[in-house]
Each structure stands twice: as C-alpha cells, then as structure tokens.
Motif scaffolding. Sequence first.
Motif, PDB file in Angstrom:
ATOM      1  N   LEU A  85       0.806  -1.208   0.000  1.00  0.00           N
ATOM      2  CA  LEU A  85       0.000   0.000   0.000  1.00  0.00           C
ATOM      3  C   LEU A  85       0.846   1.268   0.000  1.00  0.00           C
ATOM      4  CD1 LEU A  85      -2.771  -1.067   2.521  1.00  0.00           C
ATOM      5  CD2 LEU A  85      -2.894  -1.034   0.021  1.00  0.00           C
ATOM      6  N   ARG A  86       2.050   1.186   0.523  1.00  0.00           N
ATOM      7  CA  ARG A  86       2.896   2.372   0.609  1.00  0.00           C
ATOM      8  C   ARG A  86       4.029   2.369  -0.415  1.00  0.00           C
ATOM      9  NH1 ARG A  86       3.108   5.739   4.954  1.00  0.00           N
ATOM     10  NH2 ARG A  86       5.366   5.745   4.703  1.00  0.00           N
ATOM     11  N   ILE A  87       3.945   1.510  -1.407  1.00  0.00           N
ATOM     12  CA  ILE A  87       5.030   1.401  -2.385  1.00  0.00           C
ATOM     13  C   ILE A  87       5.252   2.716  -3.137  1.00  0.00           C
ATOM     14  CG2 ILE A  87       3.638   0.493  -4.296  1.00  0.00           C
ATOM     15  CD1 ILE A  87       7.164  -0.681  -3.397  1.00  0.00           C
ATOM     16  N   THR A  88       4.188   3.443  -3.400  1.00  0.00           N
ATOM     17  CA  THR A  88       4.316   4.722  -4.102  1.00  0.00           C
ATOM     18  C   THR A  88       5.121   5.710  -3.271  1.00  0.00           C
ATOM     19  OG1 THR A  88       2.177   4.345  -5.143  1.00  0.00           O
ATOM     20  CG2 THR A  88       3.026   6.579  -5.226  1.00  0.00           C
ATOM     21  N   ASP A  89       4.841   5.777  -1.969  1.00  0.00           N
ATOM     22  CA  ASP A  89       5.587   6.678  -1.090  1.00  0.00           C
ATOM     23  C   ASP A  89       7.063   6.278  -1.014  1.00  0.00           C
ATOM     24  OD1 ASP A  89       3.314   8.156  -0.481  1.00  0.00           O
ATOM     25  OD2 ASP A  89       2.866   6.962   1.316  1.00  0.00           O
ATOM     26  N   VAL A  90       7.311   4.995  -0.897  1.00  0.00           N
ATOM     27  CA  VAL A  90       8.686   4.509  -0.812  1.00  0.00           C
ATOM     28  C   VAL A  90       9.447   4.851  -2.087  1.00  0.00           C
ATOM     29  CG1 VAL A  90      10.114   2.437  -0.692  1.00  0.00           C
ATOM     30  CG2 VAL A  90       8.152   2.678   0.831  1.00  0.00           C
ATOM     31  N   LEU A  91       8.839   4.587  -3.235  1.00  0.00           N
ATOM     32  CA  LEU A  91       9.509   4.878  -4.505  1.00  0.00           C
ATOM     33  C   LEU A  91       9.729   6.369  -4.695  1.00  0.00           C
ATOM     34  CD1 LEU A  91       7.799   2.298  -6.878  1.00  0.00           C
ATOM     35  CD2 LEU A  91      10.095   2.202  -5.889  1.00  0.00           C
ATOM     36  N   CYS A  92       8.796   7.177  -4.309  1.00  0.00           N
ATOM     37  CA  CYS A  92       8.958   8.631  -4.419  1.00  0.00           C
ATOM     38  C   CYS A  92      10.102   9.117  -3.540  1.00  0.00           C
ATOM     39  CB  CYS A  92       7.665   9.346  -4.046  1.00  0.00           C
ATOM     40  SG  CYS A  92       6.375   9.213  -5.291  1.00  0.00           S
ATOM     41  N   ASN A  93      10.183   8.593  -2.320  1.00  0.00           N
ATOM     42  CA  ASN A  93      11.278   8.982  -1.416  1.00  0.00           C
ATOM     43  C   ASN A  93      12.623   8.531  -1.960  1.00  0.00           C
ATOM     44  OD1 ASN A  93       9.655  10.265   0.449  1.00  0.00           O
ATOM     45  ND2 ASN A  93       9.335   8.414   1.660  1.00  0.00           N
ATOM     46  N   ARG A  94      12.682   7.325  -2.470  1.00  0.00           N
ATOM     47  CA  ARG A  94      13.946   6.846  -3.026  1.00  0.00           C
ATOM     48  C   ARG A  94      14.350   7.643  -4.264  1.00  0.00           C
ATOM     49  NH1 ARG A  94      14.343   0.392  -1.927  1.00  0.00           N
ATOM     50  NH2 ARG A  94      14.174   0.595   0.320  1.00  0.00           N
ATOM     51  N   TYR A  95      13.387   8.022  -5.075  1.00  0.00           N
ATOM     52  CA  TYR A  95      13.687   8.831  -6.254  1.00  0.00           C
ATOM     53  C   TYR A  95      14.244  10.188  -5.823  1.00  0.00           C
ATOM     54  CZ  TYR A  95      13.110  11.509 -10.517  1.00  0.00           C
ATOM     55  OH  TYR A  95      13.339  12.309 -11.595  1.00  0.00           O
ATOM     56  N   ILE A 147      19.195  13.718  -5.159  1.00  0.00           N
ATOM     57  CA  ILE A 147      20.159  14.399  -4.287  1.00  0.00           C
ATOM     58  C   ILE A 147      21.538  13.763  -4.431  1.00  0.00           C
ATOM     59  CG2 ILE A 147      20.770  14.812  -1.866  1.00  0.00           C
ATOM     60  CD1 ILE A 147      17.711  15.033  -1.350  1.00  0.00           C
ATOM     61  N   MET A 148      21.588  12.443  -4.451  1.00  0.00           N
ATOM     62  CA  MET A 148      22.871  11.744  -4.576  1.00  0.00           C
ATOM     63  C   MET A 148      23.544  12.026  -5.915  1.00  0.00           C
ATOM     64  SD  MET A 148      23.430  10.386  -1.762  1.00  0.00           S
ATOM     65  CE  MET A 148      24.360   8.904  -1.602  1.00  0.00           C
ATOM     66  N   VAL A 149      22.773  12.157  -6.969  1.00  0.00           N
ATOM     67  CA  VAL A 149      23.344  12.494  -8.276  1.00  0.00           C
ATOM     68  C   VAL A 149      24.010  13.862  -8.212  1.00  0.00           C
ATOM     69  CG1 VAL A 149      22.735  13.116 -10.649  1.00  0.00           C
ATOM     70  CG2 VAL A 149      21.873  11.004  -9.655  1.00  0.00           C
ATOM     71  N   GLY A 150      23.365  14.799  -7.550  1.00  0.00           N
ATOM     72  CA  GLY A 150      23.955  16.129  -7.385  1.00  0.00           C
ATOM     73  C   GLY A 150      25.273  16.072  -6.635  1.00  0.00           C
ATOM     74  N   TRP A 151      25.316  15.295  -5.553  1.00  0.00           N
ATOM     75  CA  TRP A 151      26.552  15.143  -4.793  1.00  0.00           C
ATOM     76  C   TRP A 151      27.624  14.466  -5.628  1.00  0.00           C
ATOM     77  CZ3 TRP A 151      24.113  12.952   0.315  1.00  0.00           C
ATOM     78  CH2 TRP A 151      23.520  13.998   1.022  1.00  0.00           C
ATOM     79  N   ALA A 152      27.247  13.438  -6.366  1.00  0.00           N
ATOM     80  CA  ALA A 152      28.221  12.720  -7.194  1.00  0.00           C
ATOM     81  C   ALA A 152      28.779  13.632  -8.285  1.00  0.00           C
ATOM     82  CB  ALA A 152      27.585  11.473  -7.807  1.00  0.00           C
ATOM     83  N   ASP A 153      27.916  14.414  -8.914  1.00  0.00           N
ATOM     84  CA  ASP A 153      28.378  15.354  -9.942  1.00  0.00           C
ATOM     85  C   ASP A 153      29.338  16.380  -9.354  1.00  0.00           C
ATOM     86  OD1 ASP A 153      26.986  14.139 -11.981  1.00  0.00           O
ATOM     87  OD2 ASP A 153      25.297  15.547 -11.913  1.00  0.00           O
ATOM     88  N   SER A 154      29.007  16.888  -8.189  1.00  0.00           N
ATOM     89  CA  SER A 154      29.866  17.868  -7.533  1.00  0.00           C
ATOM     90  C   SER A 154      31.216  17.258  -7.189  1.00  0.00           C
ATOM     91  CB  SER A 154      29.179  18.380  -6.266  1.00  0.00           C
ATOM     92  OG  SER A 154      30.029  19.217  -5.543  1.00  0.00           O
ATOM     93  N   TYR A 155      31.196  16.058  -6.637  1.00  0.00           N
ATOM     94  CA  TYR A 155      32.438  15.375  -6.289  1.00  0.00           C
ATOM     95  C   TYR A 155      33.276  15.107  -7.542  1.00  0.00           C
ATOM     96  CZ  TYR A 155      35.653  11.764  -4.755  1.00  0.00           C
ATOM     97  OH  TYR A 155      36.777  11.039  -4.508  1.00  0.00           O
ATOM     98  N   PHE A 156      32.635  14.639  -8.602  1.00  0.00           N
ATOM     99  CA  PHE A 156      33.371  14.345  -9.828  1.00  0.00           C
ATOM    100  C   PHE A 156      34.006  15.613 -10.405  1.00  0.00           C
ATOM    101  CE2 PHE A 156      33.593  14.073 -14.473  1.00  0.00           C
ATOM    102  CZ  PHE A 156      34.479  13.015 -14.578  1.00  0.00           C
ATOM    103  N   LEU A 157      33.272  16.706 -10.427  1.00  0.00           N
ATOM    104  CA  LEU A 157      33.826  17.950 -10.959  1.00  0.00           C
ATOM    105  C   LEU A 157      35.007  18.432 -10.118  1.00  0.00           C
ATOM    106  CD1 LEU A 157      30.581  19.858 -11.988  1.00  0.00           C
ATOM    107  CD2 LEU A 157      32.290  18.798 -13.486  1.00  0.00           C
ATOM    108  N   GLU A 158      34.906  18.294  -8.800  1.00  0.00           N
ATOM    109  CA  GLU A 158      36.008  18.680  -7.923  1.00  0.00           C
ATOM    110  C   GLU A 158      37.221  17.776  -8.156  1.00  0.00           C
ATOM    111  OE1 GLU A 158      36.986  18.621  -3.173  1.00  0.00           O
ATOM    112  OE2 GLU A 158      34.922  18.989  -3.804  1.00  0.00           O
TER     113      GLU A 158
END
Length: 96
Positions: A2-12, A17-28
């Motif tokens: 019943l809560r799969i939509t909430d879980v998937l939205c939170n993980r997305y 956020i993690m992609v942003g951190w990874a991009d920042s780290y890679f550029l540095e």
Amino acid sequence: MLRITDVLCNRYTNAIIMVGWADSYFLEFSGDIAQVTLNEWEDEIQSVEAMRLADIKRMDIYCAWLPTSLTDDTREAHGTNTGPDINSGTAAEMWL
C-alpha cells in the motif's frame, strides 16, 4: 504494497540528491586532472566495459579488491597497505 508509491517517491528524491553530490564530487576531483588524461581513462573504461563479458580479466584495470583479513583494514588505516597480494588469485576469487 500500500505504501510502495511513497517509498519509490522517497527513493527517487534521494537518488536525485545523490546524483547532485556525485556530480559535484566528480567535478572537484576531475578539475585537477588534465583533459587528455580524463579522455584516456574514459577510453579505457569504454574498452573494458565492451569486452568484460568476453574476458573478465579486463576488469582488473579497476584494481578492486576486498581485504582478506582484519589486518588488511588495519594496515590501510596506518598507511602500510600495499594492495592485494598478486599471487592470491583474481579479485573475483578473493571475493568468493
């Protein structure tokens, strides 16, 4: 279920956020490396990825390894770790 939509939205949201951190780290990280060197690394990675199913040894370019004992972690923490023992088998064999 019943809560799969909430879980998937939170993980997305967390993934974005993690992609942003990874991009920042890679550029540095890559900012201090010559573009020619980055291009060479990219070419090597593309070659390895294209051939890895035919020849698993090609993956050795990544030099991935797991510590074989607790003392490996201790040596790494003290700066005396020299990496995996070449004669101890492949990374896959060590992992298994």
